[in-house]
Design an enzyme around this catalytic site. Structure first.
Site, PDB file in Angstrom:
ATOM      1  N   SER A  33       0.809  -1.222   0.000  1.00 47.69           N
ATOM      2  CA  SER A  33       0.000   0.000   0.000  1.00 47.69           C
ATOM      3  C   SER A  33       0.843   1.273   0.000  1.00 47.69           C
ATOM      4  O   SER A  33       1.643   1.487   0.903  1.00 47.69           O
ATOM      5  CB  SER A  33      -0.881   0.062   1.258  1.00 47.69           C
ATOM      6  OG  SER A  33      -1.736  -1.022   1.316  1.00 47.69           O
ATOM      7  N   HIS A  64      -3.385   0.273  -4.692  1.00 48.29           N
ATOM      8  CA  HIS A  64      -2.785  -0.903  -5.305  1.00 48.29           C
ATOM      9  C   HIS A  64      -3.051  -0.853  -6.811  1.00 48.29           C
ATOM     10  O   HIS A  64      -4.197  -0.949  -7.246  1.00 48.29           O
ATOM     11  CB  HIS A  64      -3.378  -2.190  -4.706  1.00 48.29           C
ATOM     12  CG  HIS A  64      -2.891  -2.458  -3.311  1.00 48.29           C
ATOM     13  ND1 HIS A  64      -1.882  -3.339  -3.046  1.00 48.29           N
ATOM     14  CD2 HIS A  64      -3.254  -1.934  -2.127  1.00 48.29           C
ATOM     15  CE1 HIS A  64      -1.650  -3.360  -1.745  1.00 48.29           C
ATOM     16  NE2 HIS A  64      -2.478  -2.512  -1.156  1.00 48.29           N
ATOM     17  N   HIS A  86      -5.402  -9.154  -0.792  1.00 46.79           N
ATOM     18  CA  HIS A  86      -5.407  -9.502   0.625  1.00 46.79           C
ATOM     19  C   HIS A  86      -6.521 -10.514   0.875  1.00 46.79           C
ATOM     20  O   HIS A  86      -7.529 -10.526   0.172  1.00 46.79           O
ATOM     21  CB  HIS A  86      -5.670  -8.252   1.467  1.00 46.79           C
ATOM     22  CG  HIS A  86      -4.718  -7.125   1.189  1.00 46.79           C
ATOM     23  ND1 HIS A  86      -4.864  -6.302   0.104  1.00 46.79           N
ATOM     24  CD2 HIS A  86      -3.608  -6.718   1.847  1.00 46.79           C
ATOM     25  CE1 HIS A  86      -3.867  -5.411   0.106  1.00 46.79           C
ATOM     26  NE2 HIS A  86      -3.093  -5.644   1.141  1.00 46.79           N
ATOM     27  N   TYR A  88      -8.659 -10.420   3.141  1.00 44.58           N
ATOM     28  CA  TYR A  88      -9.932  -9.774   3.511  1.00 44.58           C
ATOM     29  C   TYR A  88     -10.761  -9.361   2.300  1.00 44.58           C
ATOM     30  O   TYR A  88     -11.949  -9.056   2.437  1.00 44.58           O
ATOM     31  CB  TYR A  88      -9.702  -8.567   4.438  1.00 44.58           C
ATOM     32  CG  TYR A  88      -8.904  -7.434   3.832  1.00 44.58           C
ATOM     33  CD1 TYR A  88      -9.457  -6.580   2.876  1.00 44.58           C
ATOM     34  CD2 TYR A  88      -7.596  -7.209   4.217  1.00 44.58           C
ATOM     35  CE1 TYR A  88      -8.723  -5.550   2.316  1.00 44.58           C
ATOM     36  CE2 TYR A  88      -6.845  -6.180   3.674  1.00 44.58           C
ATOM     37  CZ  TYR A  88      -7.422  -5.361   2.717  1.00 44.58           C
ATOM     38  OH  TYR A  88      -6.678  -4.361   2.169  1.00 44.58           O
ATOM     39  N   GLU A  89     -10.138  -9.357   1.109  1.00 46.36           N
ATOM     40  CA  GLU A  89     -10.912  -8.988  -0.079  1.00 46.36           C
ATOM     41  C   GLU A  89     -11.861 -10.102  -0.504  1.00 46.36           C
ATOM     42  O   GLU A  89     -12.682  -9.911  -1.403  1.00 46.36           O
ATOM     43  CB  GLU A  89      -9.969  -8.605  -1.218  1.00 46.36           C
ATOM     44  CG  GLU A  89      -9.234  -7.299  -0.921  1.00 46.36           C
ATOM     45  CD  GLU A  89      -8.237  -6.911  -1.995  1.00 46.36           C
ATOM     46  OE1 GLU A  89      -8.677  -6.466  -3.066  1.00 46.36           O
ATOM     47  OE2 GLU A  89      -7.032  -7.048  -1.764  1.00 46.36           O
ATOM     48  N   ALA A 116       2.714  -2.013   4.206  1.00 43.76           N
ATOM     49  CA  ALA A 116       2.470  -0.960   5.188  1.00 43.76           C
ATOM     50  C   ALA A 116       2.005  -1.660   6.456  1.00 43.76           C
ATOM     51  O   ALA A 116       1.235  -2.612   6.392  1.00 43.76           O
ATOM     52  CB  ALA A 116       1.392  -0.015   4.681  1.00 43.76           C
ATOM     53  N   MET A 217      -1.811  -6.723   7.214  1.00 42.14           N
ATOM     54  CA  MET A 217      -2.845  -7.625   6.681  1.00 42.14           C
ATOM     55  C   MET A 217      -2.371  -8.379   5.441  1.00 42.14           C
ATOM     56  O   MET A 217      -3.177  -8.745   4.584  1.00 42.14           O
ATOM     57  CB  MET A 217      -4.110  -6.815   6.357  1.00 42.14           C
ATOM     58  CG  MET A 217      -4.633  -6.016   7.545  1.00 42.14           C
ATOM     59  SD  MET A 217      -5.971  -4.920   7.065  1.00 42.14           S
ATOM     60  CE  MET A 217      -6.160  -3.926   8.564  1.00 42.14           C
ATOM     61  N   SER A 218      -1.077  -8.590   5.318  1.00 41.52           N
ATOM     62  CA  SER A 218      -0.568  -9.246   4.104  1.00 41.52           C
ATOM     63  C   SER A 218       0.694 -10.034   4.419  1.00 41.52           C
ATOM     64  O   SER A 218       0.930 -10.427   5.555  1.00 41.52           O
ATOM     65  CB  SER A 218      -0.262  -8.183   3.041  1.00 41.52           C
ATOM     66  OG  SER A 218       0.807  -7.357   3.454  1.00 41.52           O
ATOM     67  N   ASN A 241       1.766   3.926  10.903  1.00 48.69           N
ATOM     68  CA  ASN A 241       1.033   4.501  12.045  1.00 48.69           C
ATOM     69  C   ASN A 241       1.494   3.791  13.305  1.00 48.69           C
ATOM     70  O   ASN A 241       2.041   2.690  13.240  1.00 48.69           O
ATOM     71  CB  ASN A 241      -0.474   4.306  11.863  1.00 48.69           C
ATOM     72  CG  ASN A 241      -0.835   2.856  11.617  1.00 48.69           C
ATOM     73  OD1 ASN A 241      -0.611   2.331  10.517  1.00 48.69           O
ATOM     74  ND2 ASN A 241      -1.354   2.203  12.622  1.00 48.69           N
ATOM     75  N   HIS A 253      -7.026   4.561   6.704  1.00 47.00           N
ATOM     76  CA  HIS A 253      -6.330   4.167   5.477  1.00 47.00           C
ATOM     77  C   HIS A 253      -5.599   5.373   4.875  1.00 47.00           C
ATOM     78  O   HIS A 253      -4.514   5.240   4.318  1.00 47.00           O
ATOM     79  CB  HIS A 253      -7.335   3.589   4.472  1.00 47.00           C
ATOM     80  CG  HIS A 253      -6.698   3.023   3.225  1.00 47.00           C
ATOM     81  ND1 HIS A 253      -5.711   2.069   3.265  1.00 47.00           N
ATOM     82  CD2 HIS A 253      -6.905   3.295   1.903  1.00 47.00           C
ATOM     83  CE1 HIS A 253      -5.344   1.769   2.015  1.00 47.00           C
ATOM     84  NE2 HIS A 253      -6.053   2.502   1.184  1.00 47.00           N
TER      85      HIS A 253
HETATM   86  N1  HPA Z   1      -2.888  -2.509  11.488  1.00 45.66           N
HETATM   87  C1  HPA Z   1      -3.020  -3.421  10.503  1.00 45.66           C
HETATM   88  N2  HPA Z   1      -2.622  -3.213   9.271  1.00 45.66           N
HETATM   89  C2  HPA Z   1      -2.055  -2.035   8.985  1.00 45.66           C
HETATM   90  C3  HPA Z   1      -1.885  -1.050   9.963  1.00 45.66           C
HETATM   91  C4  HPA Z   1      -2.324  -1.303  11.285  1.00 45.66           C
HETATM   92  O1  HPA Z   1      -2.214  -0.467  12.205  1.00 45.66           O
HETATM   93  N3  HPA Z   1      -1.286   0.002   9.350  1.00 45.66           N
HETATM   94  C5  HPA Z   1      -1.100  -0.353   8.055  1.00 45.66           C
HETATM   95  N4  HPA Z   1      -1.555  -1.591   7.834  1.00 45.66           N
END
Ligand code: HPA
Length: 278
Positions: A33, A64, A86, A88-89, A116, A217-218, A241, A253
């Site tokens: 991402s 993406h 991902h 989750y998609e 990310a 998440m990947s 973050n 996001h």
């Molecule tokens: N959590 C999960 N996935 C993420 C995060 C997060 O804080 N930041 C970027 N991808």
């Protein structure tokens, strides 16, 4: 019912890629991402939209791009995935592994993967880059491993080892490239969750207790498939973050995409240095 990817499907996808390029890549890159721009430096690039490759899962997420770029980068022939899917998609966990399995069938030797991630280690700040030294496979522990289903014996063993999933020699090259560019490289354990909801403060306290430094998440399913097929792996998390262990801030996001702008040039310099040193 889970859809399991077959060797036939993998080979159909690999044939489609082969027919669109004369490049024979050695290194695969998966860009996460907001970390896409490295693909624009690949020269002379053969670009293949994911939609042109049979069975290739296509991303629905903003940030993406959804295409393959094949060509030269820092003296190496590379195959860059701009964008990934991902779990989750809604794809099956087996489908998530298809692109990496295509890399294996195309004869690649190694894969560099970026993502990310939220910083769970309290010393990490947004904008940091973390070298992934190991991963915590919570998706797998919760029952979603990309190698579930009939084992593809042509690619690798039923029970692949994961003790040194991230290649020690490649990690050394990454540390050296970071130092040469005066980039402070963090190191740690990446925890892979399914998402798409971000973690609750209680989730995050649990992940920290369990030894996570970053969460996303990947990546983990892709790395498992790569190791199964014998690819050497190098991975980086861009810390977008700070994980919210006390519930005082909100993760978005937009924030993840914004941090990508600071992180991308750092990861780019390190990856270029690694490719040059191969
Ligand atoms: N959590 C999960 N996935 C993420 C995060 C997060 O804080 N930041 C970027 N991808």
């Amino acid at each position: 019912m889970t859809a399991f990817i077959t060797l036939e499907q993998i080979d159909q996808a690999a044939d489609a890629v082969r027919s669109r390029t004369s490049h024979r890549p050695r290194v695969g890159l998966i860009l996460g991402s907001g970390l896409n721009s490295l693909a624009d430096s690949v020269q002379p690039a053969d670009v293949i939209p994911f939609g042109d490759i049979p069975h290739w899962p296509r991303s629905t997420v903003e940030g993406h791009a959804g295409r393959l770029a094949l060509g030269e980068l820092e003296g190496q022939t590379v195959m860059v995935m701009q964008g990934r899917v991902h779990f989750y998609e809604g794809y099956s966990i087996s489908q998530i592994g298809l692109p990496v399995r295509v890399m294996i069938r195309l004869g690649l030797e190694m894969m560099i993967v970026t993502n990310a991630a939220g910083g769970v280690n309290p010393e990490f700040s947004p904008g940091d880059v973390m070298l992934i030294t190991d991963n915590l496979n919570l998706m797998g522990m919760a029952g979603s491993n990309p190698l579930m289903g009939p084992n593809l014996d042509e690619l690798g063993p039923r029970f692949p080892d994961m003790s040194r999933a991230y290649d020690p020699a490649l990690m050394q090259l990454a540390r050296k490239a970071a130092a040469e560019n005066q980039i402070a490289l963090r190191e740690g354990v990446y925890c892979g969750l399914s998402g798409p909801s971000f973690e609750s403060p209680a989730d995050l306290r649990f992940l920290r207790l369990a030894g996570s430094d970053a969460v996303g998440m990947s990546t983990v399913p892709e790395v498992i498939v790569a190791r199964h097929g014998g690819l050497r792996v190098l991975g980086f998390s861009g810390i977008s973050n700070k994980a919210n262990l006390d519930g005082s801030t909100v993760t978005t996001h937009e924030e993840v995409m914004e941090a990508g702008k600071v992180i991308t040039p750092k990861i780019e310099k390190i990856v270029r240095g690694v490719l040059r040193a191969l």
